[in-house]
Design a protein around this motif. Structure first.
Motif, short mmCIF file in Angstrom:
data_model
loop_
_atom_site.label_atom_id
_atom_site.label_comp_id
_atom_site.label_asym_id
_atom_site.label_seq_id
_atom_site.Cartn_x
_atom_site.Cartn_y
_atom_site.Cartn_z
N GLN A 16 0.86 -1.17 0.00
CA GLN A 16 0.00 0.00 0.00
C GLN A 16 0.90 1.22 0.00
O GLN A 16 1.89 1.26 0.71
CB GLN A 16 -0.90 0.00 1.24
N LYS A 20 0.60 1.59 -6.85
CA LYS A 20 0.16 0.57 -7.81
C LYS A 20 -1.18 0.92 -8.44
O LYS A 20 -1.39 0.61 -9.61
CB LYS A 20 0.15 -0.82 -7.18
N THR A 38 -9.78 -5.12 -7.06
CA THR A 38 -10.71 -5.62 -6.06
C THR A 38 -11.02 -4.53 -5.02
O THR A 38 -12.16 -4.37 -4.60
CB THR A 38 -10.15 -6.87 -5.36
N PHE A 42 -14.74 -3.21 -4.08
CA PHE A 42 -15.27 -3.22 -2.71
C PHE A 42 -15.68 -1.81 -2.28
O PHE A 42 -16.76 -1.61 -1.71
CB PHE A 42 -14.25 -3.79 -1.72
N ARG A 43 -14.82 -0.82 -2.55
CA ARG A 43 -15.15 0.56 -2.13
C ARG A 43 -16.42 1.05 -2.81
O ARG A 43 -17.26 1.71 -2.19
CB ARG A 43 -13.97 1.52 -2.41
N ILE A 59 -14.38 -5.23 7.62
CA ILE A 59 -13.11 -5.91 7.34
C ILE A 59 -12.13 -4.92 6.71
O ILE A 59 -10.96 -4.82 7.10
CB ILE A 59 -13.34 -7.09 6.36
N ILE A 60 -12.62 -4.17 5.73
CA ILE A 60 -11.76 -3.23 5.01
C ILE A 60 -11.33 -2.09 5.92
O ILE A 60 -10.18 -1.67 5.91
CB ILE A 60 -12.47 -2.73 3.75
N GLY A 63 -8.46 -2.96 7.84
CA GLY A 63 -7.26 -3.26 7.05
C GLY A 63 -7.00 -4.75 6.92
O GLY A 63 -5.90 -5.16 6.54
N ASN A 64 -8.02 -5.57 7.21
CA ASN A 64 -7.85 -7.02 7.08
C ASN A 64 -8.26 -7.48 5.68
O ASN A 64 -8.82 -6.70 4.91
CB ASN A 64 -8.67 -7.74 8.15
N LEU A 65 -8.01 -8.76 5.39
CA LEU A 65 -8.36 -9.26 4.07
C LEU A 65 -9.79 -9.81 4.06
O LEU A 65 -10.20 -10.50 4.99
CB LEU A 65 -7.40 -10.37 3.62
N VAL A 66 -10.50 -9.50 3.01
CA VAL A 66 -11.84 -10.05 2.77
C VAL A 66 -11.65 -11.55 2.50
O VAL A 66 -10.65 -11.94 1.90
CB VAL A 66 -12.46 -9.32 1.54
N THR A 71 -13.87 -12.79 -2.38
CA THR A 71 -13.01 -12.03 -3.29
C THR A 71 -12.89 -12.75 -4.63
O THR A 71 -12.97 -12.13 -5.70
CB THR A 71 -11.61 -11.85 -2.66
N GLY A 92 -4.40 -5.70 -6.94
CA GLY A 92 -4.88 -6.06 -5.60
C GLY A 92 -5.40 -7.48 -5.49
O GLY A 92 -5.87 -7.88 -4.43
N ARG A 140 -9.41 8.47 3.32
CA ARG A 140 -9.80 7.06 3.27
C ARG A 140 -9.79 6.48 4.68
O ARG A 140 -8.83 6.64 5.41
CB ARG A 140 -8.84 6.27 2.37
P1 AMP Z 1 -6.61 -1.96 -1.97
O1 AMP Z 1 -7.28 -0.76 -2.53
O2 AMP Z 1 -6.12 -2.93 -3.04
O3 AMP Z 1 -5.54 -1.63 -0.98
O4 AMP Z 1 -7.72 -2.78 -1.16
C1 AMP Z 1 -8.40 -2.20 -0.06
C2 AMP Z 1 -8.90 -3.28 0.88
O5 AMP Z 1 -9.81 -4.16 0.18
C3 AMP Z 1 -7.82 -4.21 1.44
O6 AMP Z 1 -7.16 -3.66 2.57
C4 AMP Z 1 -8.66 -5.44 1.79
O7 AMP Z 1 -9.40 -5.23 2.96
C5 AMP Z 1 -9.65 -5.50 0.64
N1 AMP Z 1 -9.10 -6.31 -0.48
C6 AMP Z 1 -8.74 -5.85 -1.71
N2 AMP Z 1 -8.28 -6.86 -2.47
C7 AMP Z 1 -8.35 -7.97 -1.71
C8 AMP Z 1 -7.99 -9.33 -1.92
N3 AMP Z 1 -7.44 -9.75 -3.08
N4 AMP Z 1 -8.21 -10.21 -0.91
C9 AMP Z 1 -8.76 -9.82 0.25
N5 AMP Z 1 -9.08 -8.54 0.53
C10 AMP Z 1 -8.89 -7.62 -0.44
#
Ligand code: AMP
Length: 203
Positions: A16, A20, A38, A42-43, A59-60, A63-66, A71, A92, A140
């Motif tokens: 992050q 990218k 992704t 999600f946003r 979850i987002i 800062g955790n992973l979905v 996904t 992502g 954000r």
């Molecule tokens: P990003 O904009 O790519 O930093 O994504 C923002 C947030 O979306 C991440 O911190 C995760 O919570 C979620 N996210 C995005 N891509 C994924 C992925 N491939 N797997 C799981 N969570 C994701």
């Protein structure tokens, strides 16, 4: 002269704050392919208050992973759209080894594979200062100091290892992510052209 070349099935990876998202959008435009981000999907769902948005919001924000299953579904749906048939740039996703396996299975079914992985390298202090700036500018909710630290830790633990898999396949281009936006874009374009990828014809 033909403009076919190698299909642009790309992935951009970086911590992050590596830029990218910005570079991914530029590269997608230059090679005439859609970006599949992704995080953006999600946003947008959170902003629109959809069922998916409600499931992923907390979850987002932490800062955790979905979860991988959710996904993966989002990505498969998007890659099945006609505009992704000739190429795409993933931003992502995949973000851990299990997502790499899911993506491999999906692409294998289509007789496809990734043609290049762009690794944007940026020192940790630089990513953190860029994220703090973005938090101040864009507000954000996942850009607070605590959440930033969590996201970077997850990157190092879960996402960085996917690069070893792709490195073994010989498709990783490591790009120095420090410089002006144009310098970095040029570095990426040069490395992709050297692999036989062709820019889209000028309009
Ligand atoms: P990003 O904009 O790519 O930093 O994504 C923002 C947030 O979306 C991440 O911190 C995760 O919570 C979620 N996210 C995005 N891509 C994924 C992925 N491939 N797997 C799981 N969570 C994701």
């Amino acid at each position: 002269m033909t403009r076919t070349g190698i299909p642009a099935r790309l992935l951009i990876v970086g911590p992050q704050g590596s830029g990218k998202g910005t570079q991914g959008a530029r590269i997608a435009e230059i090679f005439g392919i859609p970006t599949v981000s992704t995080g953006d999907v999600f946003r947008a769902n959170i902003a629109q208050g959809t069922e998916l948005g409600r499931r992923v919001q907390a979850i987002i924000e932490a800062g955790n992973l979905v979860p991988d299953a959710l996904t993966g579904e989002v990505v498969r749906d998007r890659l099945a759209q006609p505009d992704a048939a000739a190429g795409f740039l993933l931003d992502g996703y995949p973000r851990n080894l299990s997502q790499v396996a899911d993506l491999d299975a999906f692409l294998d079914d289509r007789d496809e594979q990734l043609t290049a992985v762009i690794e944007l390298s940026v020192p940790r202090e630089e990513s953190i200062s860029r994220l703090e700036l973005r938090a101040a500018e864009q507000g954000r909710t996942d850009d607070t100091a605590e959440v930033i630290a969590n996201r970077l830790a997850i990157y190092e633990r879960e996402t960085a290892p996917i690069l070893d898999v792709y490195r073994e396949r010989g498709i990783v281009e490591e790009i120095d992510g420090v410089g002006t936006l144009d310098e970095i874009t040029d570095r990426i374009v040069d490395s992709l052209e050297a692999r036989g990828l062709v820019r889209r014809a000028a309009a």
